[in-house]
Design a protein around this motif. Sequence first.
Motif, PDB file in Angstrom:
ATOM      1  N   GLU A   5       0.801  -1.222   0.000  1.00 48.38           N
ATOM      2  CA  GLU A   5       0.000   0.000   0.000  1.00 48.38           C
ATOM      3  C   GLU A   5       0.833   1.272   0.000  1.00 48.38           C
ATOM      4  O   GLU A   5       0.323   2.352  -0.325  1.00 48.38           O
ATOM      5  CB  GLU A   5      -0.964   0.005   1.193  1.00 48.38           C
ATOM      6  CG  GLU A   5      -0.291   0.143   2.557  1.00 48.38           C
ATOM      7  CD  GLU A   5       0.122  -1.188   3.156  1.00 48.38           C
ATOM      8  OE1 GLU A   5      -0.035  -1.342   4.386  1.00 48.38           O
ATOM      9  OE2 GLU A   5       0.617  -2.072   2.426  1.00 48.38           O
ATOM     10  N   TYR A   6       2.115   1.196   0.354  1.00 44.25           N
ATOM     11  CA  TYR A   6       2.967   2.383   0.387  1.00 44.25           C
ATOM     12  C   TYR A   6       4.074   2.348  -0.659  1.00 44.25           C
ATOM     13  O   TYR A   6       4.630   3.402  -1.001  1.00 44.25           O
ATOM     14  CB  TYR A   6       3.589   2.544   1.776  1.00 44.25           C
ATOM     15  CG  TYR A   6       2.567   2.549   2.883  1.00 44.25           C
ATOM     16  CD1 TYR A   6       1.518   3.462   2.868  1.00 44.25           C
ATOM     17  CD2 TYR A   6       2.621   1.629   3.929  1.00 44.25           C
ATOM     18  CE1 TYR A   6       0.551   3.461   3.852  1.00 44.25           C
ATOM     19  CE2 TYR A   6       1.663   1.617   4.921  1.00 44.25           C
ATOM     20  CZ  TYR A   6       0.633   2.530   4.893  1.00 44.25           C
ATOM     21  OH  TYR A   6      -0.322   2.525   5.869  1.00 44.25           O
ATOM     22  N   ALA A   7       4.382   1.168  -1.175  1.00 44.36           N
ATOM     23  CA  ALA A   7       5.463   1.040  -2.149  1.00 44.36           C
ATOM     24  C   ALA A   7       5.316   1.995  -3.343  1.00 44.36           C
ATOM     25  O   ALA A   7       6.312   2.594  -3.777  1.00 44.36           O
ATOM     26  CB  ALA A   7       5.558  -0.407  -2.635  1.00 44.36           C
ATOM     27  N   PRO A   8       4.108   2.173  -3.918  1.00 47.21           N
ATOM     28  CA  PRO A   8       4.018   3.029  -5.110  1.00 47.21           C
ATOM     29  C   PRO A   8       4.494   4.459  -4.869  1.00 47.21           C
ATOM     30  O   PRO A   8       4.993   5.108  -5.803  1.00 47.21           O
ATOM     31  CB  PRO A   8       2.524   2.997  -5.458  1.00 47.21           C
ATOM     32  CG  PRO A   8       2.003   1.759  -4.827  1.00 47.21           C
ATOM     33  CD  PRO A   8       2.810   1.569  -3.584  1.00 47.21           C
ATOM     34  N   PHE A   9       4.356   4.945  -3.650  1.00 51.31           N
ATOM     35  CA  PHE A   9       4.739   6.324  -3.377  1.00 51.31           C
ATOM     36  C   PHE A   9       6.256   6.455  -3.274  1.00 51.31           C
ATOM     37  O   PHE A   9       6.847   7.394  -3.838  1.00 51.31           O
ATOM     38  CB  PHE A   9       4.034   6.804  -2.104  1.00 51.31           C
ATOM     39  CG  PHE A   9       2.543   6.710  -2.203  1.00 51.31           C
ATOM     40  CD1 PHE A   9       1.826   7.658  -2.919  1.00 51.31           C
ATOM     41  CD2 PHE A   9       1.850   5.653  -1.626  1.00 51.31           C
ATOM     42  CE1 PHE A   9       0.453   7.569  -3.046  1.00 51.31           C
ATOM     43  CE2 PHE A   9       0.480   5.552  -1.748  1.00 51.31           C
ATOM     44  CZ  PHE A   9      -0.219   6.509  -2.466  1.00 51.31           C
ATOM     45  N   PHE A  10       6.894   5.525  -2.582  1.00 50.04           N
ATOM     46  CA  PHE A  10       8.358   5.520  -2.551  1.00 50.04           C
ATOM     47  C   PHE A  10       8.931   5.334  -3.962  1.00 50.04           C
ATOM     48  O   PHE A  10       9.847   6.038  -4.378  1.00 50.04           O
ATOM     49  CB  PHE A  10       8.871   4.400  -1.648  1.00 50.04           C
ATOM     50  CG  PHE A  10       8.594   4.598  -0.177  1.00 50.04           C
ATOM     51  CD1 PHE A  10       9.117   5.681   0.506  1.00 50.04           C
ATOM     52  CD2 PHE A  10       7.823   3.681   0.527  1.00 50.04           C
ATOM     53  CE1 PHE A  10       8.883   5.852   1.863  1.00 50.04           C
ATOM     54  CE2 PHE A  10       7.581   3.853   1.879  1.00 50.04           C
ATOM     55  CZ  PHE A  10       8.112   4.937   2.553  1.00 50.04           C
ATOM     56  N   ILE A  11       8.376   4.359  -4.687  1.00 57.08           N
ATOM     57  CA  ILE A  11       8.873   4.062  -6.036  1.00 57.08           C
ATOM     58  C   ILE A  11       8.649   5.251  -6.966  1.00 57.08           C
ATOM     59  O   ILE A  11       9.512   5.598  -7.783  1.00 57.08           O
ATOM     60  CB  ILE A  11       8.191   2.796  -6.588  1.00 57.08           C
ATOM     61  CG1 ILE A  11       8.573   1.579  -5.737  1.00 57.08           C
ATOM     62  CG2 ILE A  11       8.560   2.567  -8.046  1.00 57.08           C
ATOM     63  CD1 ILE A  11       7.742   0.342  -6.017  1.00 57.08           C
ATOM     64  N   GLY A  12       7.495   5.890  -6.844  1.00 54.03           N
ATOM     65  CA  GLY A  12       7.233   7.076  -7.661  1.00 54.03           C
ATOM     66  C   GLY A  12       8.246   8.176  -7.407  1.00 54.03           C
ATOM     67  O   GLY A  12       8.693   8.859  -8.338  1.00 54.03           O
ATOM     68  N   GLY A  13       8.626   8.359  -6.134  1.00 57.29           N
ATOM     69  CA  GLY A  13       9.644   9.358  -5.823  1.00 57.29           C
ATOM     70  C   GLY A  13      10.990   9.018  -6.430  1.00 57.29           C
ATOM     71  O   GLY A  13      11.714   9.899  -6.924  1.00 57.29           O
ATOM     72  N   VAL A  14      11.350   7.722  -6.400  1.00 56.85           N
ATOM     73  CA  VAL A  14      12.602   7.283  -7.018  1.00 56.85           C
ATOM     74  C   VAL A  14      12.559   7.568  -8.530  1.00 56.85           C
ATOM     75  O   VAL A  14      13.536   8.058  -9.118  1.00 56.85           O
ATOM     76  CB  VAL A  14      12.849   5.792  -6.749  1.00 56.85           C
ATOM     77  CG1 VAL A  14      14.054   5.292  -7.552  1.00 56.85           C
ATOM     78  CG2 VAL A  14      13.062   5.538  -5.256  1.00 56.85           C
ATOM     79  N   GLY A  15      11.422   7.261  -9.164  1.00 58.56           N
ATOM     80  CA  GLY A  15      11.280   7.544 -10.584  1.00 58.56           C
ATOM     81  C   GLY A  15      11.432   9.028 -10.885  1.00 58.56           C
ATOM     82  O   GLY A  15      12.029   9.417 -11.895  1.00 58.56           O
ATOM     83  N   LEU A  16      10.910   9.878  -9.995  1.00 64.92           N
ATOM     84  CA  LEU A  16      11.033  11.319 -10.202  1.00 64.92           C
ATOM     85  C   LEU A  16      12.476  11.790 -10.066  1.00 64.92           C
ATOM     86  O   LEU A  16      12.876  12.786 -10.679  1.00 64.92           O
ATOM     87  CB  LEU A  16      10.127  12.066  -9.218  1.00 64.92           C
ATOM     88  CG  LEU A  16       8.640  12.022  -9.579  1.00 64.92           C
ATOM     89  CD1 LEU A  16       7.781  12.503  -8.427  1.00 64.92           C
ATOM     90  CD2 LEU A  16       8.369  12.850 -10.831  1.00 64.92           C
ATOM     91  N   TYR A  17      13.283  11.066  -9.287  1.00 69.54           N
ATOM     92  CA  TYR A  17      14.695  11.438  -9.242  1.00 69.54           C
ATOM     93  C   TYR A  17      15.380  11.114 -10.568  1.00 69.54           C
ATOM     94  O   TYR A  17      16.246  11.858 -11.030  1.00 69.54           O
ATOM     95  CB  TYR A  17      15.418  10.743  -8.095  1.00 69.54           C
ATOM     96  CG  TYR A  17      16.877  11.130  -8.063  1.00 69.54           C
ATOM     97  CD1 TYR A  17      17.247  12.433  -7.774  1.00 69.54           C
ATOM     98  CD2 TYR A  17      17.873  10.214  -8.383  1.00 69.54           C
ATOM     99  CE1 TYR A  17      18.579  12.821  -7.795  1.00 69.54           C
ATOM    100  CE2 TYR A  17      19.209  10.588  -8.402  1.00 69.54           C
ATOM    101  CZ  TYR A  17      19.555  11.901  -8.110  1.00 69.54           C
ATOM    102  OH  TYR A  17      20.877  12.286  -8.137  1.00 69.54           O
ATOM    103  N   LEU A  18      14.992  10.004 -11.191  1.00 75.22           N
ATOM    104  CA  LEU A  18      15.519   9.714 -12.526  1.00 75.22           C
ATOM    105  C   LEU A  18      15.140  10.827 -13.498  1.00 75.22           C
ATOM    106  O   LEU A  18      15.943  11.228 -14.348  1.00 75.22           O
ATOM    107  CB  LEU A  18      14.989   8.376 -13.030  1.00 75.22           C
ATOM    108  CG  LEU A  18      15.453   7.120 -12.273  1.00 75.22           C
ATOM    109  CD1 LEU A  18      14.784   5.882 -12.863  1.00 75.22           C
ATOM    110  CD2 LEU A  18      16.970   6.980 -12.303  1.00 75.22           C
TER     111      LEU A  18
END
Length: 384
Positions: free
Chosen positions: A227-240
């Motif tokens: 339930e929280y993974a998409p938000f962390f992963i989305g932030g990582v993608g935004l760093y890319l």
Amino acid sequence: MTETAVSPRKPQPGVAVLVEPPGATTVPRRRRDSAGRLRALDGLRLVAALMVALYHYGGRGGEVAQAWGTSPKDQFPTLHSLFAYGCLGVQVFFVISGFVICMSGWGRPLKSFFASRASRLLPAYWVAVLIVTAVFALPMVAYKAVSPSDALVNLTMLQMPLGVDRVLGVCWTLWAEVRFYALFALCVVLPGANRRRVIMFCAGWTLAAVIAENANMPLLDIVLMPEYAPFFIGGVGLYLVHRDRRDVYGWSIVAVSWLIGQHFAVRGLWHAPDPEAFSYRSSFGIIAVVTFGFVAVAAIALGLLNRVNWRWLTVAGALTYPFYLVHEHLGWVVIHALHRGLGLASGVTFALTVASMLLLAWLLNKYVEKPLTPLLRAALTKVR
């Protein structure tokens, strides 16, 4: 929420790529602001913390009603429904965290990454646990304190998996952060961060989290946090995307994370209209707040908010973590004293409570974090 928003060093003009470890995929990197900080990210962090404070003081029922004397629904008959969306500040925090932890871990050895994370989290956390435990133990405070043994366990930050009573109500989010740090450290920092590895980490975690959601295996839920993974992963993608705005893989990670993240947010926070419920959050409203988190970090990643470079935002970012730690439970005590003890109006009490928690956060930052964080980081870095 828990890291200084400093953009990594960029190449000199005319240098198009960054030298990385063997096997890395080199990518163009964007120019940083003159101060080397993403100050808009500091400001967004404080906005997210204030959103959570709105929720804890006026957007939910439970023990805060004891502080007000009646339900916040009665104290704020119009605003309580808006305050109820403030809990989504946590999801905004997680997007910010994904961005900043990827930025912090890129090019850093594991020991340095661990020392940075531990020294950033622990000093203010330890003191906040001690303060809240001491205040709740006072005879004039109506709230129940945890046992001495449970308070000591809370100092480890492992009370959640151990099933121990929490001193800080917000510490469940720190447990999610710690698990994200561990996954990122093992999968990205330890082998060496590069674009390809980060993309594989995001794709693998997304797929594993989706599978875990229907696997009915509690261990997978604990490790993968569907339930929280998409938000962390989305932030990582935004760093890319911050490193290269043309990175199609980065944008794809962000898009998939937003689509899955809004699903989990709506599923967890939406309910059918019910006159007996504290408040009603519409699915549209939930999606809008989640979208705000992604769009705001994306605007920062793309450099669209580089002009938002006021120095006071650095202070705002520094206050966010200690404010987040102490605002909920100590805020109840202040609300009770001001509203029921002194008879101040609800709006005045609300404003003074937020102000007093910001003042306490400033004191914690000045007298706890500033002296102890570098000492702890140095000690952990020297350990063999």
